[in-house]
Enzyme design. Structure first.
Site, PDB file in Angstrom:
ATOM      1  N   VAL A 133      39.964  20.969  17.560  1.00  0.00           N
ATOM      2  CA  VAL A 133      39.728  22.224  18.260  1.00  0.00           C
ATOM      3  C   VAL A 133      40.730  23.283  17.792  1.00  0.00           C
ATOM      4  O   VAL A 133      41.905  22.981  17.588  1.00  0.00           O
ATOM      5  CB  VAL A 133      39.861  22.021  19.785  1.00  0.00           C
ATOM      6  CG1 VAL A 133      39.637  23.323  20.541  1.00  0.00           C
ATOM      7  CG2 VAL A 133      38.890  20.942  20.267  1.00  0.00           C
ATOM      8  N   CYS A 134      40.262  24.517  17.617  1.00  0.00           N
ATOM      9  CA  CYS A 134      41.132  25.666  17.360  1.00  0.00           C
ATOM     10  C   CYS A 134      41.849  25.520  16.013  1.00  0.00           C
ATOM     11  O   CYS A 134      41.224  25.460  14.972  1.00  0.00           O
ATOM     12  CB  CYS A 134      42.099  25.840  18.524  1.00  0.00           C
ATOM     13  SG  CYS A 134      43.002  27.400  18.555  1.00  0.00           S
ATOM     14  N   ILE A 135      43.182  25.441  16.004  1.00  0.00           N
ATOM     15  CA  ILE A 135      43.961  25.324  14.776  1.00  0.00           C
ATOM     16  C   ILE A 135      44.069  23.872  14.305  1.00  0.00           C
ATOM     17  O   ILE A 135      44.498  23.604  13.170  1.00  0.00           O
ATOM     18  CB  ILE A 135      45.378  25.919  14.985  1.00  0.00           C
ATOM     19  CG1 ILE A 135      46.126  26.115  13.661  1.00  0.00           C
ATOM     20  CG2 ILE A 135      46.202  25.040  15.932  1.00  0.00           C
ATOM     21  CD1 ILE A 135      45.522  27.152  12.747  1.00  0.00           C
ATOM     22  N   PRO A 137      42.063  21.709  13.003  1.00  0.00           N
ATOM     23  CA  PRO A 137      41.514  21.297  11.703  1.00  0.00           C
ATOM     24  C   PRO A 137      42.516  21.357  10.550  1.00  0.00           C
ATOM     25  O   PRO A 137      42.361  20.624   9.573  1.00  0.00           O
ATOM     26  CB  PRO A 137      40.353  22.280  11.496  1.00  0.00           C
ATOM     27  CG  PRO A 137      39.879  22.549  12.888  1.00  0.00           C
ATOM     28  CD  PRO A 137      41.139  22.630  13.705  1.00  0.00           C
ATOM     29  N   THR A 189      35.617  23.076  16.155  1.00  0.00           N
ATOM     30  CA  THR A 189      35.146  24.292  16.822  1.00  0.00           C
ATOM     31  C   THR A 189      36.301  25.282  16.896  1.00  0.00           C
ATOM     32  O   THR A 189      37.460  24.872  17.068  1.00  0.00           O
ATOM     33  CB  THR A 189      34.582  23.973  18.221  1.00  0.00           C
ATOM     34  OG1 THR A 189      33.920  25.135  18.739  1.00  0.00           O
ATOM     35  CG2 THR A 189      35.663  23.555  19.200  1.00  0.00           C
TER      36      THR A 189
END
Length: 219
Positions: A133-135, A137, A189
């Site tokens: 989620v968010c950063i 990845p 995401t």
């Protein structure tokens, strides 16, 4: 079914993003799965005053702070193996980049701390789903450099270029969606990388949770 939730502390600027973490826990609980919260037992990189954004002259522990979100029901990540969980989800927050890696300093050359890298590699090698989620990845990209996975952090060009420089494929994705890499069983995401309010990020996180559970075999 057991799903691990990896937390980077407590608070958007130096730990796990609380909205993203709570939404992840809520959507998992709504699906009736067993949640295993975890965090590394390490010092935070820094402590930020969330009222004014200034750095504070104190030290905090990632596991102890993450226990706030988990209501005390949390494990040291070193006590969890991929054999014990069916999937793993990592909410975002600056603490993910700060406490799990040196991404903010080294970008595409970033290293992931051994505690986190070990579990991500185990999950990947066993073909178990990972949700980012968010950063988050960027942590997946840095830990699994040979994966050539499809990932998204939304549309931030600088971070997207770093992910691609790590050998992965970045795809633009709106906050309301979740990107699914079926081959590698990785779902991502953008959440607050794109969204402005909690209702914005909820839609994409809900889809991420459902896709992770689908990849894990939950009917």
């Amino acid at each position: 079914m057991k799903v691990g939730v990896l937390l980077a502390g407590c608070g958007v600027f130096d730990g796990a993003e609380i909205h993203e973490a709570t939404l992840t826990l809520y959507f998992l609980d709504r699906e009736g799965v067993e949640i295993v919260c975890m965090a590394p037992d390490i010092p935070q990189k820094e402590v930020i005053n969330h009222l004014n954004g200034e750095k504070m002259n104190e030290t905090r522990n990632v596991l102890v702070e993450a226990a706030r979100i988990a209501r005390g029901n949390i494990k040291n990540i070193n006590e969890v193996s991929a054999d014990e969980i069916d999937a793993l989800i990592m909410p975002g927050g600056y603490g993910v980049a700060k406490n799990f890696s040196n991404f903010l300093e080294k970008g595409a050359e970033a290293d992931v701390i051994p505690e986190v890298k070990r579990l991500l590699v185990e999950m990947f090698q066993k073909g178990k789903p990972i949700g980012a989620v968010c950063i988050s990845p960027v942590i997946v990209a840095a830990a699994l450099r040979e994966a050539k996975a499809k990932l998204t952090i939304g549309s931030d060009e600088q971070v997207a270029k770093a992910i691609e420089a790590m050998g992965q494929q970045h795809l633009v994705c709106p906050v309301s969606e979740a990107l699914v890499d079926e081959e590698h069983k990785i779902v991502s995401t953008p959440a607050y990388m794109e969204g402005k309010t909690i209702k914005d990020v909820a839609e994409g996180i809900e889809k991420l949770v459902k896709e992770v559970l689908r990849l894990a075999g939950k009917q």
